[in-house]
Design a protein around this motif. Sequence first.
Motif, PDB file in Angstrom:
ATOM      1  N   ASP A 119       0.868  -1.183   0.000  1.00  9.43           N
ATOM      2  CA  ASP A 119       0.000   0.000   0.000  1.00  9.43           C
ATOM      3  C   ASP A 119       0.911   1.242   0.000  1.00  9.43           C
ATOM      4  O   ASP A 119       2.134   1.138  -0.183  1.00  9.43           O
ATOM      5  CB  ASP A 119      -0.965  -0.025   1.203  1.00  9.43           C
ATOM      6  N   HIS A 120       0.324   2.406   0.247  1.00  4.88           N
ATOM      7  CA  HIS A 120       1.107   3.642   0.210  1.00  4.88           C
ATOM      8  C   HIS A 120       2.218   3.660   1.260  1.00  4.88           C
ATOM      9  O   HIS A 120       3.275   4.232   1.037  1.00  4.88           O
ATOM     10  CB  HIS A 120       0.182   4.852   0.389  1.00  4.88           C
ATOM     11  N   GLY A 121       1.963   2.990   2.403  1.00  2.00           N
ATOM     12  CA  GLY A 121       2.973   2.984   3.469  1.00  2.00           C
ATOM     13  C   GLY A 121       4.201   2.166   3.116  1.00  2.00           C
ATOM     14  O   GLY A 121       5.268   2.344   3.706  1.00  2.00           O
TER      15      GLY A 121
ATOM     16  N   TYR B  84      -4.549  -1.222   2.421  1.00  2.00           N
ATOM     17  CA  TYR B  84      -3.678  -2.406   2.267  1.00  2.00           C
ATOM     18  C   TYR B  84      -4.415  -3.699   1.904  1.00  2.00           C
ATOM     19  O   TYR B  84      -3.879  -4.503   1.127  1.00  2.00           O
ATOM     20  CB  TYR B  84      -2.767  -2.592   3.498  1.00  2.00           C
TER      21      TYR B  84
ATOM     22  N   CYS C 149       3.516  -2.876   4.028  1.00  2.00           N
ATOM     23  CA  CYS C 149       2.664  -1.730   4.352  1.00  2.00           C
ATOM     24  C   CYS C 149       3.483  -0.834   5.272  1.00  2.00           C
ATOM     25  O   CYS C 149       4.705  -1.003   5.370  1.00  2.00           O
ATOM     26  CB  CYS C 149       1.316  -2.158   4.939  1.00  2.00           C
ATOM     27  N   GLY C 150       2.860   0.102   5.944  1.00  2.00           N
ATOM     28  CA  GLY C 150       3.650   1.044   6.745  1.00  2.00           C
ATOM     29  C   GLY C 150       4.416   0.347   7.853  1.00  2.00           C
ATOM     30  O   GLY C 150       5.618   0.544   8.032  1.00  2.00           O
ATOM     31  N   SER C 151       3.709  -0.491   8.595  1.00  2.00           N
ATOM     32  CA  SER C 151       4.332  -1.215   9.712  1.00  2.00           C
ATOM     33  C   SER C 151       4.573  -2.679   9.389  1.00  2.00           C
ATOM     34  O   SER C 151       5.344  -3.341  10.086  1.00  2.00           O
ATOM     35  CB  SER C 151       3.406  -1.139  10.928  1.00  2.00           C
TER      36      SER C 151
ATOM     37  N   VAL D  55       2.156  -4.713   9.833  1.00  2.00           N
ATOM     38  CA  VAL D  55       1.160  -5.368  10.695  1.00  2.00           C
ATOM     39  C   VAL D  55      -0.122  -5.680   9.919  1.00  2.00           C
ATOM     40  O   VAL D  55      -0.610  -6.820   9.917  1.00  2.00           O
ATOM     41  CB  VAL D  55       0.850  -4.499  11.933  1.00  2.00           C
ATOM     42  N   GLY D  56      -0.667  -4.671   9.269  1.00  2.00           N
ATOM     43  CA  GLY D  56      -1.913  -4.885   8.521  1.00  2.00           C
ATOM     44  C   GLY D  56      -1.725  -5.932   7.441  1.00  2.00           C
ATOM     45  O   GLY D  56      -2.601  -6.794   7.233  1.00  2.00           O
TER      46      GLY D  56
ATOM     47  N   ARG E 238       7.845   1.814   6.835  1.00  2.00           N
ATOM     48  CA  ARG E 238       8.197   2.948   7.700  1.00  2.00           C
ATOM     49  C   ARG E 238       9.092   2.504   8.846  1.00  2.00           C
ATOM     50  O   ARG E 238       9.413   3.297   9.734  1.00  2.00           O
ATOM     51  CB  ARG E 238       6.914   3.589   8.253  1.00  2.00           C
TER      52      ARG E 238
END
Length: 148
Positions: free
Chosen positions: A8-10, A43, A66-68, A70-71, A110
């Motif tokens: 995704d964007h993250g 995501y 993803c960003g973390s 986690v998702g 991230r």
Amino acid sequence: MKIGIAADHGGFELKESLHTFLTGLGYEVVDFGAHQLDKLDDYPDLIIPLAQAVASREVERGVAVCGSGVGAAIVANKIPGVRACLINDHFSAHQGVEDDDMNLICLGGRITGNRVAEEFVQAFLEAQFSGAERHKRRLQKVIELEKK
Ligand code: RB5
């Protein structure tokens, strides 16, 4: 080996970098998107198609960002046959395959820098399930749970 990737964007920037890295190593890479940075994307829309491709063996292994991370891990593990995990250390990147037959690595764009992520992904892709009896027994219990 055919590898699926998605973000995704993250995780977009890291996914793009990993795409280049994996192609350079000679892997065939199937990119499930996002194909451009969209700060409003979700995501699950990107990770579910990748996870389904891993489950159906359209691709042998998957890399989800993803960003973390986690998702990506949460949603990927909803697809039967997918064994996904958020990886933040080198040991787990290969041990997760050797012992648990992990077939999809999740990373935080991230959280993890590009070079470290490359090392995690390479360790993941070069690892093989040990096939040890105790690991097969444990894996079978996971598979049985998915059938319920
Ligand atoms: C998106 O902003 C972010 O929440 C997502 O990329 C991911 O970190 C979710 O786990």
